[in-house]
Every structure is written in structure tokens, then in C-alpha cells.
Design an enzyme around this catalytic site. Structure first.
Site, mmCIF file in Angstrom:
data_model
loop_
_atom_site.group_PDB
_atom_site.id
_atom_site.type_symbol
_atom_site.label_atom_id
_atom_site.label_comp_id
_atom_site.label_asym_id
_atom_site.label_seq_id
_atom_site.Cartn_x
_atom_site.Cartn_y
_atom_site.Cartn_z
ATOM 1 N N ASP A 1 -7.523 4.324 9.484
ATOM 2 C CA ASP A 1 -7.283 3.787 8.144
ATOM 3 C C ASP A 1 -8.437 4.249 7.277
ATOM 4 O OD1 ASP A 1 -5.154 1.931 7.145
ATOM 5 O OD2 ASP A 1 -5.387 1.154 9.174
ATOM 6 N N CYS B 1 -5.272 -17.177 14.286
ATOM 7 C CA CYS B 1 -4.818 -16.388 15.430
ATOM 8 C C CYS B 1 -5.037 -17.227 16.684
ATOM 9 C CB CYS B 1 -5.642 -15.110 15.560
ATOM 10 S SG CYS B 1 -5.612 -14.090 14.084
ATOM 11 N N ASP C 1 -12.187 0.198 12.812
ATOM 12 C CA ASP C 1 -12.469 0.124 11.368
ATOM 13 C C ASP C 1 -13.920 -0.287 11.130
ATOM 14 O OD1 ASP C 1 -9.872 0.741 10.242
ATOM 15 O OD2 ASP C 1 -9.200 -1.114 11.200
ATOM 16 N N CYS D 1 -10.610 -11.615 17.796
ATOM 17 C CA CYS D 1 -11.117 -10.387 18.394
ATOM 18 C C CYS D 1 -12.439 -10.033 17.713
ATOM 19 C CB CYS D 1 -10.091 -9.271 18.209
ATOM 20 S SG CYS D 1 -8.430 -9.824 18.663
ATOM 21 N N LYS E 1 -3.285 5.121 6.211
ATOM 22 C CA LYS E 1 -3.525 5.527 7.596
ATOM 23 C C LYS E 1 -3.201 7.013 7.741
ATOM 24 C CE LYS E 1 -2.091 1.946 10.333
ATOM 25 N NZ LYS E 1 -1.494 1.300 9.198
ATOM 26 N N ARG F 1 0.832 -1.208 0.000
ATOM 27 C CA ARG F 1 0.000 0.000 0.000
ATOM 28 C C ARG F 1 0.873 1.266 0.000
ATOM 29 N NH1 ARG F 1 -4.774 -0.861 2.523
ATOM 30 N NH2 ARG F 1 -3.664 -2.271 3.934
ATOM 31 N N TYR F 2 1.988 1.203 0.717
ATOM 32 C CA TYR F 2 2.893 2.350 0.846
ATOM 33 C C TYR F 2 4.208 2.006 0.125
ATOM 34 C CZ TYR F 2 -0.242 3.139 4.838
ATOM 35 O OH TYR F 2 -1.335 3.309 5.640
ATOM 36 N N CYS G 1 -12.220 -7.400 14.853
ATOM 37 C CA CYS G 1 -11.108 -7.535 13.914
ATOM 38 C C CYS G 1 -11.461 -6.977 12.532
ATOM 39 C CB CYS G 1 -10.735 -9.000 13.784
ATOM 40 S SG CYS G 1 -9.457 -9.281 12.550
ATOM 41 N N ARG H 1 -9.962 -7.743 9.899
ATOM 42 C CA ARG H 1 -9.802 -8.814 8.903
ATOM 43 C C ARG H 1 -10.676 -10.006 9.263
ATOM 44 N NH1 ARG H 1 -3.810 -7.754 8.851
ATOM 45 N NH2 ARG H 1 -3.599 -6.155 7.252
ATOM 46 N N ARG I 1 7.213 -0.188 2.201
ATOM 47 C CA ARG I 1 6.946 -1.350 3.056
ATOM 48 C C ARG I 1 5.807 -2.195 2.502
ATOM 49 N NH1 ARG I 1 5.471 3.514 4.721
ATOM 50 N NH2 ARG I 1 3.583 3.906 5.915
HETATM 51 S S1 SF4 Z 1 -7.222 -8.332 15.479
HETATM 52 FE FE1 SF4 Z 1 -7.771 -9.928 13.976
HETATM 53 S S2 SF4 Z 1 -5.831 -10.581 13.086
HETATM 54 FE FE2 SF4 Z 1 -5.361 -9.537 15.026
HETATM 55 S S3 SF4 Z 1 -5.316 -11.160 16.617
HETATM 56 FE FE3 SF4 Z 1 -7.382 -10.293 16.604
HETATM 57 S S4 SF4 Z 1 -8.511 -11.655 15.209
HETATM 58 FE FE4 SF4 Z 1 -6.336 -12.002 14.778
#
Ligand code: SF4
Length: 353
Positions: free
Chosen positions: A311, A104, A274, A108, A318, A91-92, A111, A113, A95
């Protein structure tokens, strides 16, 4: 009831008093769409008698996740639009993200993603795709930093981590490898001496960014896991997400940032939530975030100040969205003196050059 293994199904959560049995039908619908995982270390942090427990709010699924807002999107920060080859997000200019795994230690509830991580979602990089991703980095000489994220790269074995670090360190223009992880908090015993050792290499500098949102997550075991990394000479930074009902007050944010600094972890990012699907109950407004950052500035050591960032939805990158302390107006003929706001809200001026 204590759990000896990671809890993944709503019925297991009910058995451990983390959710009510009446909630199970709705939570089964949540589980069909988004992954669930609560490690023994995280289960131990949760107070089941507190209906507003800030740790539970981050990890225990809720029926509110079934409500999606029209503004929410499956790929809120636009990873896919910047993915030239599988596993890479570029994206940048200087990097890239290298997304190795889709799993994971914990999932979360906010999340960004969440449509991509977890069992049954995207698969981890195959050996062939990994080779192509490394080739992409090798042929893009502008890539100075590689950020391993995912999924959580610290789910990989020490042996695999070492192979990856060796591969990246062999690329002369890659100077920095950054691991983004929640493992030191979610499953501290995974961070063995061997894992910490695997992250470093004499030809490249490694940084580790720890994702943590509440000071109670920095348990003695989590602090020891971070120390195992830092004691190898690997610097750490933090990243947190501003979350309603978790850390959206100055007292909690202050305690969190101070805890990071006490652990030798420099506060780096405080992300605005997000627009991930089913997360509106956890998002604050930008105005609330700005007001909180004002309360940190000046009142808490400069070492404890993260950048409050957003973001831009769609993959535009960002940007800092913290309060503005400096402004200037044009009166039609000339620039007026700059207007400065101090940490107590006092207004001052600074002459134009
Ligand atoms: S924020 Fe998303 S990618 Fe990061 S640890 Fe939690 S579930 Fe996994």
C-alpha cells in the site's frame, strides 16, 4: 497456565507466562497507547518456552513498539484522506470500505490501523452514521463491491450481520460484499452456523478474506470455522502480512499458502508491512519480500501464489511489488527482444511483435 478468557492487561500476560515480570513497566507504556487482546484460542497456540515464537510475536506486546521511526505514520495507508463520510473509505472507483466497528478479537502488534482500533479509540458507527454510510453507497452507483473491515466485522452478532447484509443486498448496484476477518483463527467458536448463514444472501455474492500469517494459526478449530463459512457456499481468500520473525522464510510461507489451499482458501494477498508506528522490528525490506516470492514461484503450485503487494504510503493505493520476470530495453532505434526470467533464474528472450 491456560486462560479461560481474553487476556488484555500486561499483568495478565505475565500471570500466563507470556511476558517476563521485569518487562511490565515498559509493557504498561505500550498498553497505554495500543490495545492488547489475546483470546484463549491464540494463547493456546503460543509456546511460552520459545522466546522467538512466531505466534507470540504477532500478538504479545513488546517494548520495541515504543520506538517509532520518522517514516512511520498514524494512518499509513491514508484511509482518512479518502473518507467522504464517517465509516466509508472510497479509494478506488468500484469499491468502498465500510468500517463498522473499531474492535477486534485480538490486536495484532503490526496493525496498520493500530491508532484507530481498540477500546478507547475511534467509536463504532452510530446508527445515524451507519445510515449515512449506507446512503453514500446507495447514491454512488459505481460501487460494485463493499468491503467490511474495521475493526473486525465478525465481532458483530449474527442478527446484526444479517441486517447489514440485507441493507447492502437491497442496493441494486452492490454485487459483492467482502468481509475481512481474523475471527475464524482468533476465536473460532464465534463463527457459528448462524453467523455463517448471516453472511450470505441470495441477491448478492459474499466473499470472506481471512487474515492469517503463520500455518500454526490454522488449527483444527480454525479450519472447522472456515469450513462452516465455505460450506454455506461462501468463497474465501487469504490475506497475510510479511513479518520479520513470523513468516519471513520460504518454508513458512510455503506451509502457510499450502494450508490455505488445503482449507479451500485461495491465497490472495501477501502484504508488505505498512509504516505503522512502532512496527519497524516486524517489517522486512522489499528486497527480502521479492526474494521470498521468487522462491515460491515455480517451486510451489500456482494455486498457492499470493500477490505480494504494497500500500503506497499516503493513500495512493495498493500495487504489486513482486519480482519482475519480464523486461524490455530500447537500444535507441528499436525495442530489443523481451527478456524473460524463469523460476530458476534462467534468462530467455521473446521477440517483439
Ligand atoms: S490487523 Fe488490525 S484490524 Fe485486523 S485483526 Fe489485527 S488489530 Fe484488528
Amino acid at each position: 497456565m491456560k486462560s479461560a478468557s481474553t487476556l488484555r492487561r500486561p499483568a495478565e500476560l505475565a500471570e500466563h507466562d507470556l511476558v517476563a515480570r521485569e518487562a511490565l513497566p515498559a509493557l504498561e507504556a505500550v498498553a497505554a497507547r495500543y490495545a492488547i487482546a489475546i483470546t484463549p484460542a491464540v494463547a493456546e497456540m503460543i509456546d511460552p518456552s520459545d522466546p522467538n515464537d512466531p505466534i507470540a510475536r504477532q500478538y504479545v506486546p513488546s517494548a520495541e513498539e515504543l520506538k517509532s521511526e520518522p517514516v512511520e505514520r498514524a494512518d499509513p495507508i491514508g484511509d482518512n484522506a479518502h473518507s467522504p463520510v464517517e465509516g466509508i473509505v472510497h479509494r478506488y472507483p468500484d469499491r468502498v470500505l465500510l468500517k463498522l466497528v473499531h474492535v477486534c478479537a485480538v490486536y495484532c502488534r503490526f496493525c496498520f490501523r493500530r491508532e484507530m482500533v481498540g477500546p478507547g479509540k475511534e467509536t463504532s458507527l452510530s446508527e445515524k452514521a451507519y445510515t449515512k454510510a449506507i446512503d453514500y453507497i446507495r447514491t454512488h452507483r459505481e460501487v460494485w463491491e463493499v468491503i467490511l473491515t474495521g475493526g473486525d466485522p465478525l465481532m458483530l452478532s449474527a442478527r446484526r450481520l444479517k441486517e447489514i447484509v440485507d441493507d447492502l443486498a437491497a442496493i441494486p448496484h452492490v454485487k459483492i460484499i467482502r468481509f475481512h476477518t481474523r475471527v475464524p483463527v482468533a476465536d473460532p467458536v464465534r463463527v457459528t452456523d448462524e453467523v455463517a448463514e448471516a453472511l450470505r444472501h441470495r441477491d448478492v455474492t459474499t466473499w470472506v478474506a481471512l487474515h492469517t500469517n503463520h500455518p500454526r494459526e490454522l488449527t483444527p478449530a480454525a479450519r472447522e470455522a472456515c469450513a462452516r463459512i465455505i460450506d454455506k457456499g461462501i468463497p474465501m481468500v487469504s490475506q497475510s502480512v510479511l513479518l520479520r520473525g513470523v513468516n519471513d522464510n520460504a518454508q513458512t510461507l510455503t506451509a502457510l499458502m499450502r494450508a490455505f489451499v488445503e482449507c479451500r482458501i485461495k491465497p490472495y494477498y501477501l502484504h508488505h508491512g505498512d509504516l505503522a508506528p512502532g512496527t519497524s522490528h516486524l517489517r522486512t525490506s522489499l528486497e527480502e519480500g521479492e526474494a521470498l516470492m521468487r522462491q515460491l514461484r515455480g517451486h510451489v503450485s500456482g494455486l498457492c501464489q499470493p500477490d505480494y503487494v504494497l500500500d503506497i504510503p499516503g493513500g495512493y493505493g495498493k500495487i504489486p511489488v513482486g519480482p519482475v520476470y519480464l523486461s524490455q530495453q530500447f537500444d535507441g532505434e528499436r525495442m530489443q527482444p523481451r527478456r524473460l526470467v524463469d523460476y530458476c533464474g534462467g534468462v530467455h528472450s521473446y521477440p517483439p511483435a
